[in-house]
Structures are given as structure tokens and as C-alpha cells.
Scaffold this motif. Structure first.
Motif, short mmCIF file in Angstrom:
data_model
loop_
_atom_site.label_atom_id
_atom_site.label_comp_id
_atom_site.label_asym_id
_atom_site.label_seq_id
_atom_site.Cartn_x
_atom_site.Cartn_y
_atom_site.Cartn_z
N GLY A 1 0.73 -1.12 0.04
CA GLY A 1 -0.14 0.10 -0.12
C GLY A 1 0.76 1.12 0.14
O GLY A 1 2.18 1.12 -0.30
N PHE A 2 0.11 2.41 0.22
CA PHE A 2 0.90 3.65 0.19
C PHE A 2 1.85 3.76 1.19
O PHE A 2 1.81 3.46 2.34
CB PHE A 2 -0.20 4.89 0.35
N TYR A 3 3.06 4.61 0.75
CA TYR A 3 4.08 4.84 1.69
C TYR A 3 4.59 6.26 1.23
O TYR A 3 4.42 6.81 0.25
CB TYR A 3 5.29 3.84 1.43
N ARG A 4 5.30 6.91 2.33
CA ARG A 4 5.68 8.19 2.16
C ARG A 4 7.12 8.20 1.62
O ARG A 4 7.84 7.05 1.29
CB ARG A 4 6.10 8.59 3.52
N LYS A 5 7.48 9.47 1.00
CA LYS A 5 8.90 9.51 0.08
C LYS A 5 10.21 9.01 1.09
O LYS A 5 10.95 8.33 0.70
CB LYS A 5 9.00 10.85 -0.22
N SER A 6 10.02 9.24 2.48
CA SER A 6 11.33 8.79 3.23
C SER A 6 11.42 7.34 3.07
O SER A 6 12.21 6.86 3.20
CB SER A 6 10.90 9.53 4.75
N ALA A 7 10.22 6.64 3.07
CA ALA A 7 10.15 5.00 3.15
C ALA A 7 10.95 4.74 1.89
O ALA A 7 11.50 3.79 1.87
CB ALA A 7 8.73 4.56 3.26
N ALA A 8 10.42 5.15 0.58
CA ALA A 8 10.81 5.08 -0.68
C ALA A 8 12.51 5.23 -0.59
O ALA A 8 13.14 4.58 -1.17
CB ALA A 8 10.30 6.09 -1.72
N GLN A 9 13.02 6.33 0.03
CA GLN A 9 14.57 6.60 -0.18
C GLN A 9 15.25 5.54 0.82
O GLN A 9 16.33 5.29 0.61
CB GLN A 9 14.72 7.73 0.81
N LYS A 10 14.46 4.47 1.65
CA LYS A 10 15.20 3.35 2.09
C LYS A 10 15.16 2.18 1.21
O LYS A 10 15.83 1.23 1.46
CB LYS A 10 14.59 3.00 3.16
N MET A 11 14.09 2.31 0.29
CA MET A 11 14.08 1.02 -0.38
C MET A 11 15.00 0.94 -1.62
O MET A 11 15.18 -0.14 -2.08
CB MET A 11 12.70 0.85 -1.00
N LEU A 12 15.88 1.94 -2.10
CA LEU A 12 16.46 1.97 -3.27
C LEU A 12 17.88 2.18 -2.85
O LEU A 12 18.14 2.86 -2.00
CB LEU A 12 15.94 3.18 -4.19
N LYS A 13 18.97 1.74 -3.60
CA LYS A 13 20.28 1.88 -3.12
C LYS A 13 20.98 3.21 -3.99
O LYS A 13 21.97 3.34 -4.01
CB LYS A 13 21.19 0.64 -3.69
N ILE A 14 20.16 3.95 -4.83
CA ILE A 14 20.60 5.14 -5.35
C ILE A 14 20.56 6.20 -4.50
O ILE A 14 20.12 6.38 -3.19
CB ILE A 14 19.77 5.49 -6.90
N ASP A 15 21.07 7.32 -4.86
CA ASP A 15 21.13 8.76 -4.17
C ASP A 15 19.82 9.11 -3.70
O ASP A 15 18.83 8.87 -4.29
CB ASP A 15 21.84 9.69 -5.03
N VAL A 16 19.63 9.39 -2.29
CA VAL A 16 18.16 9.83 -1.75
C VAL A 16 17.63 10.97 -2.66
O VAL A 16 16.28 11.00 -2.81
CB VAL A 16 18.46 10.18 -0.31
N ASN A 17 18.37 12.13 -3.04
CA ASN A 17 17.71 13.07 -3.72
C ASN A 17 17.14 12.32 -5.13
O ASN A 17 15.93 12.90 -5.56
CB ASN A 17 18.55 13.96 -4.10
N LYS A 18 17.84 11.56 -5.65
CA LYS A 18 17.17 10.73 -6.91
C LYS A 18 15.99 10.05 -6.74
O LYS A 18 15.12 10.27 -7.42
CB LYS A 18 18.37 10.00 -7.75
N THR A 19 16.01 9.37 -5.54
CA THR A 19 14.88 8.37 -5.23
C THR A 19 13.79 9.35 -4.80
O THR A 19 12.56 9.10 -5.39
CB THR A 19 14.98 7.64 -4.14
N GLY A 20 13.90 10.39 -4.41
CA GLY A 20 13.01 11.49 -4.17
C GLY A 20 12.19 11.95 -5.21
O GLY A 20 11.20 12.12 -5.42
N LYS A 21 13.06 12.39 -6.25
CA LYS A 21 12.45 12.93 -7.71
C LYS A 21 11.81 11.78 -8.42
O LYS A 21 10.76 11.81 -9.06
CB LYS A 21 13.88 13.34 -8.66
N LEU A 22 12.30 10.54 -8.38
CA LEU A 22 11.45 9.33 -8.78
C LEU A 22 10.42 9.10 -8.05
O LEU A 22 9.31 9.06 -8.88
CB LEU A 22 12.44 7.97 -8.88
N TYR A 23 10.13 9.16 -7.05
CA TYR A 23 8.88 9.10 -6.09
C TYR A 23 7.79 10.18 -6.59
O TYR A 23 6.87 9.82 -6.73
CB TYR A 23 9.44 9.22 -4.58
N ASP A 24 8.32 11.38 -6.64
CA ASP A 24 7.62 12.53 -7.28
C ASP A 24 6.98 12.18 -8.54
O ASP A 24 5.79 12.49 -8.85
CB ASP A 24 8.19 13.75 -7.12
N PHE A 25 7.80 11.87 -9.36
CA PHE A 25 7.27 11.36 -10.76
C PHE A 25 6.36 10.19 -10.79
O PHE A 25 5.54 10.41 -11.71
CB PHE A 25 8.58 11.19 -11.54
N PHE A 26 6.68 9.33 -10.18
CA PHE A 26 5.79 8.24 -10.17
C PHE A 26 4.33 8.64 -9.38
O PHE A 26 3.31 8.16 -9.91
CB PHE A 26 6.34 7.02 -9.30
#
Length: 124
Positions: free
Chosen positions: A76-101
């Protein structure tokens, strides 16, 4: 030699002209043209731009998309901070991907989310 995809090259050139619109915090990295990368032809134009700006290969992008969409599907739904722990790439990049998705409706809060698109419709 000639560019493998003239349409994408035009997109990339246009992106460079307005690249100051989407700077990454604390990162001088200019966009890179990912047209030459494997699987580039599987990206939509919007995804192509995201990869260029975030300096991700299409394979890194698709792996990240798969992880974030599948986790949404499973938990289910999760916040950006959770997304940033799911990927091994830079947290800023993950944040941008999260926003795009989120904008694409791939990570909706619920069925009433204004950008809702059934995540089941996304092939991962």
C-alpha cells in the motif's frame, strides 16, 4: 556518426536549454544523454527525460520503478522517506523518482487520489 534516435536527441537538446528548471540539490551533474543505453527505446519521452536529468541508465530506472511499484502493490501507500530506504541510489534521485511516479498515479494514496491510475496496469 548519426544519432541513433534523432527525436530523443532533440528532446535532450531541449532539456539542456531549460535544465536550470530541474537542478538536483547539491549536485553539479548536468543531464546526460541516455539514448545510447540499452533499453532506452522502452522509455516514454517523459521517462527518458527523467533518466537524463537524474543521470540514471534505463536499466537503473526500470529496476527502481519495479521496486517502488511492487512495494506499493504489496504494502500500500508509503511516504517519500520510506521510498528512500528502498533503493540503493542517491536519496535525492529517489525522491525525484517518487515525485514522478506519484504524478503519474503509480503510487496512489487510494482510489480517490487525483492522479489515481491502477498500479496493476504498470508492467514491472
Amino acid at each position: 556518426g548519426p544519432h541513433p534516435n534523432p527525436h530523443r536527441y532533440q528532446l535532450f537538446e531541449a532539456l539542456l536549454k531549460r535544465k536550470k528548471v530541474i537542478p538536483l540539490p547539491g549536485r553539479p551533474g548536468a543531464p546526460i544523454d541516455v539514448s545510447y543505453c540499452p533499453d532506452c527505446d522502452l522509455l516514454t519521452d517523459a521517462e527518458f527525460e527523467v533518466c537524463c536529468v537524474l543521470r540514471l541508465t534505463p536499466q537503473q530506472y526500470f529496476a527502481s520503478r519495479k521496486t517502488l511499484v511492487e512495494n506499493h502493490r504489496n504494502y500500500g501507500f508509503y511516504r517519500k522517506s520510506a521510498a528512500q530506504k528502498m533503493l540503493k541510489i542517491d536519496v535525492n534521485k529517489t525522491g525525484k523518482l517518487y515525485d514522478f511516479f506519484r504524478e503519474n498515479g503509480w503510487l496512489p494514496r487510494d482510489e480517490n487520489d487525483k492522479n489515481y491510475q491502477d498500479p496493476e496496469d504498470i508492467s514491472v
